[in-house]
Design a protein around this motif. Structure first.
Motif, PDB file in Angstrom:
ATOM      1  N   UNK A   1      -1.438 -13.096  -6.093  1.00  8.32           N
ATOM      2  CA  UNK A   1      -0.696 -13.775  -5.023  1.00  8.32           C
ATOM      3  C   UNK A   1      -0.958 -13.138  -3.666  1.00  8.32           C
ATOM      4  N   UNK A   2      -1.116 -11.825  -3.651  1.00  5.48           N
ATOM      5  CA  UNK A   2      -1.352 -11.083  -2.406  1.00  5.48           C
ATOM      6  C   UNK A   2      -1.941  -9.739  -2.792  1.00  5.48           C
ATOM      7  N   UNK A   3      -3.236  -9.551  -2.436  1.00  2.00           N
ATOM      8  CA  UNK A   3      -3.936  -8.337  -2.808  1.00  2.00           C
ATOM      9  C   UNK A   3      -4.569  -7.637  -1.624  1.00  2.00           C
ATOM     10  N   UNK A   4      -5.553  -6.805  -1.898  1.00  2.00           N
ATOM     11  CA  UNK A   4      -6.138  -5.968  -0.848  1.00  2.00           C
ATOM     12  C   UNK A   4      -6.792  -6.794   0.260  1.00  2.00           C
ATOM     13  N   UNK A   5      -7.524  -7.831  -0.115  1.00  2.00           N
ATOM     14  CA  UNK A   5      -8.170  -8.657   0.915  1.00  2.00           C
ATOM     15  C   UNK A   5      -7.136  -9.358   1.776  1.00  2.00           C
ATOM     16  N   UNK A   6      -6.027  -9.760   1.172  1.00  2.00           N
ATOM     17  CA  UNK A   6      -4.962 -10.408   1.939  1.00  2.00           C
ATOM     18  C   UNK A   6      -4.313  -9.421   2.900  1.00  2.00           C
ATOM     19  N   UNK A   7      -4.102  -8.186   2.433  1.00  2.00           N
ATOM     20  CA  UNK A   7      -3.501  -7.176   3.305  1.00  2.00           C
ATOM     21  C   UNK A   7      -4.396  -6.893   4.505  1.00  2.00           C
TER      22      UNK A   7
ATOM     23  N   UNK B   1       0.778  -1.235   0.000  1.00  2.00           N
ATOM     24  CA  UNK B   1       0.000   0.000   0.000  1.00  2.00           C
ATOM     25  C   UNK B   1       0.811   1.288   0.000  1.00  2.00           C
ATOM     26  N   UNK B   2       1.981   1.304   0.636  1.00  2.00           N
ATOM     27  CA  UNK B   2       2.715   2.566   0.694  1.00  2.00           C
ATOM     28  C   UNK B   2       3.201   3.010  -0.679  1.00  2.00           C
ATOM     29  N   UNK B   3       3.338   2.042  -1.614  1.00  2.00           N
ATOM     30  CA  UNK B   3       3.856   2.390  -2.933  1.00  2.00           C
ATOM     31  C   UNK B   3       2.850   2.151  -4.057  1.00  2.00           C
TER      32      UNK B   3
ATOM     33  N   UNK C   1      10.566  -1.425  13.417  1.00  2.00           N
ATOM     34  CA  UNK C   1      11.033  -1.140  12.069  1.00  2.00           C
ATOM     35  C   UNK C   1       9.840  -1.063  11.135  1.00  2.00           C
ATOM     36  N   UNK C   2       9.630   0.106  10.552  1.00  2.00           N
ATOM     37  CA  UNK C   2       8.608   0.309   9.543  1.00  2.00           C
ATOM     38  C   UNK C   2       9.179   1.207   8.452  1.00  2.00           C
ATOM     39  N   UNK C   3       8.626   1.053   7.256  1.00  2.00           N
ATOM     40  CA  UNK C   3       9.083   1.852   6.125  1.00  2.00           C
ATOM     41  C   UNK C   3       7.971   2.793   5.669  1.00  2.00           C
ATOM     42  N   UNK C   4       8.387   3.890   5.070  1.00  2.00           N
ATOM     43  CA  UNK C   4       7.444   4.868   4.536  1.00  2.00           C
ATOM     44  C   UNK C   4       7.888   5.265   3.136  1.00  2.00           C
ATOM     45  N   UNK C   5       6.913   5.577   2.275  1.00  2.00           N
ATOM     46  CA  UNK C   5       7.209   6.060   0.926  1.00  2.00           C
ATOM     47  C   UNK C   5       7.482   7.556   0.982  1.00  2.00           C
ATOM     48  N   UNK C   6       8.569   7.977   0.354  1.00  2.02           N
ATOM     49  CA  UNK C   6       9.016   9.359   0.464  1.00  2.02           C
ATOM     50  C   UNK C   6       8.725  10.199  -0.785  1.00  2.02           C
ATOM     51  N   UNK C   7       8.204   9.582  -1.840  1.00  2.00           N
ATOM     52  CA  UNK C   7       7.953  10.315  -3.075  1.00  2.00           C
ATOM     53  C   UNK C   7       6.660  11.115  -3.035  1.00  2.00           C
TER      54      UNK C   7
END
Length: 406
Positions: free
Chosen positions: A361-367, A293-295, A314-320
């Protein structure tokens, strides 16, 4: 059951030199001060581009295993692992070794000793502290194949996320290299998700699980942070014998902010062209990114979220900036659409080229059910889901890697 860091006290241990014919999944074997170091990229690549992240990723033996036949009931393996510590982040668990007897898991263990590589993700600096060799031990193994009474097939899968020098292999019965199992060889390339990220162990990273379910032999070139359409990776895929090839493209290109659309499309074509030079008719599957989702709509780069780092998480964030997509910056939605278009275009003249949308393989419902713990990498349960879905969609009668009997 395995025990850890146990010295060899049994007087009749047999020590077997660790040579290339005992290893599967490695493309190169480097002699070191302590023993041998399996590599997943050849020496000429490592000499051509000495990038620290790539060097760490390719030397972590994801998918690499010792494979031999023996009647031994006890096995010891001396190794020198390199542990990773990220400044400000929670400690990482020790890497896991898994021993299989005739394809069935028979033991798990870890080596607590080893070198320590401390990485500061905010500055990119890294410091290596040398440490001692350790031992993982497996005991109470059956002395033979239960059906035939002959020697059994033993595999020791090395930690997928820990650089591992192999120092010594000891057993209480003679060892010989395992015979060629006669299965198709699947060569796969991808990012840290294919590398294994936070899977529970080396046989449950999603490519290993899919390979087991599909009845194929895996060579895993999942390279954490390094699925960047590098020409040397394409040449490695070109030159490696394989019956099936897949490339999972996208997340690293986006989260490294490595290129814009103008460079991305020709790079994908060039990558596929190079693979086809060595494998003109091999089934070749292009897999687009799973949901992140972040990207999805925000370009890279991604970076550690310092607010969470201060809390020990540890978490990542999108910076763009999403507005920059108009100028050609890449998001995962953009990448998925372009990969589908490229494969549709090329497959008109290449009937063995296939596409798989990563959202299958991994979509919104999986998330919603299994969110990415650090916003970027799947956990153990998600690896299992991805591996099972890949096998069910790709290795079945209608899949890209279907077996076509003569």
């Amino acid at each position: 059951m395995p025990s850890e860091n146990t010295s060899a006290t049994t007087p009749d241990w047999i020590t077997t030199p660790i040579t290339a014919d005992l290893l599967r999944g490695a493309l190169d074997l480097e002699r070191t001060e302590h023993g041998v170091l399996p590599h997943r990229l050849p020496a000429w690549v490592r000499a051509q581009y000495a990038d620290g992240q790539l060097a760490m990723a390719e030397s972590q033996p994801s998918g690499v295993r010792l494979a031999f036949r023996t009647r031994a009931t006890a096995v010891e393996l001396d190794t020198l692992p390199t542990k990773r510590v990220y400044t400000g982040a929670p400690p990482r668990p020790d890497g896991v070794y898994e021993l299989l007897v005739d394809g069935v898991l028979a033991g798990r263990g870890s080596v607590r000793d080893g070198n320590t590589l401390t990485v500061d993700m905010t500055t990119g600096s890294a410091e290596l502290r040398p440490g001692p060799v350790g031992t993982v031990r497996f005991t109470d193994l059956p002395d033979s194949d239960g059906d035939s009474g002959d020697s059994k097939n033993v595999e020791i899968w090395l930690p997928h996320n820990e650089t591992t020098e192999l120092v010594a292999l000891r057993t209480d019965a003679p060892v010989e290299p395992a015979a060629d199992p006669g299965r198709r060889v699947w060569l796969h390339h991808g990012s840290s998700i294919s590398h294994g990220s936070d899977a529970a162990g080396p046989t449950s990273i999603w490519p290993a699980l899919a390979a087991s379910l599909g009845g194929v032999e895996l060579i895993n070139l999942g390279l954490g942070g390094s699925a960047l359409l590098d020409p040397f990776t394409a040449r490695t895929l070109r030159d490696t014998p394989a019956d099936l090839i897949s490339v999972k493209i996208g997340i690293n290109v986006v989260n490294a902010d490595a290129m814009r659309m103008r460079a991305f499309t020709p790079a994908v074509h060039g990558f596929l062209d190079t693979i086809r030079e060595g494998h003109p008719d091999t089934p070749l599957l292009v897999v687009s990114p799973i949901l992140c989702p972040i990207h999805e709509d925000t370009p890279g780069p991604s970076a550690p979220d310092l607010a969470h780092m201060s809390e020990g998480r540890l978490k990542f964030a999108a910076m763009g900036d999403p507005a920059e997509t108009a100028a050609g910056k890449l998001t995962l939605r953009v990448v998925r659409d372009e990969l589908a278009r490229i494969v549709a275009q090329r497959s008109k003249e290449d009937p063995n080229l296939h596409h798989l949308d990563g959202l299958r393989l991994y979509g919104e419902a999986d998330f919603a059910e299994l969110p990415l713990p650090d916003e970027l990498h799947p956990d153990a349960a998600t690896h299992r889901r991805i591996g099972e879905r890949f096998a069910a969609q790709v290795f079945t009668a209608e899949g890209a890697f279907a077996t076509h009997e003569a």
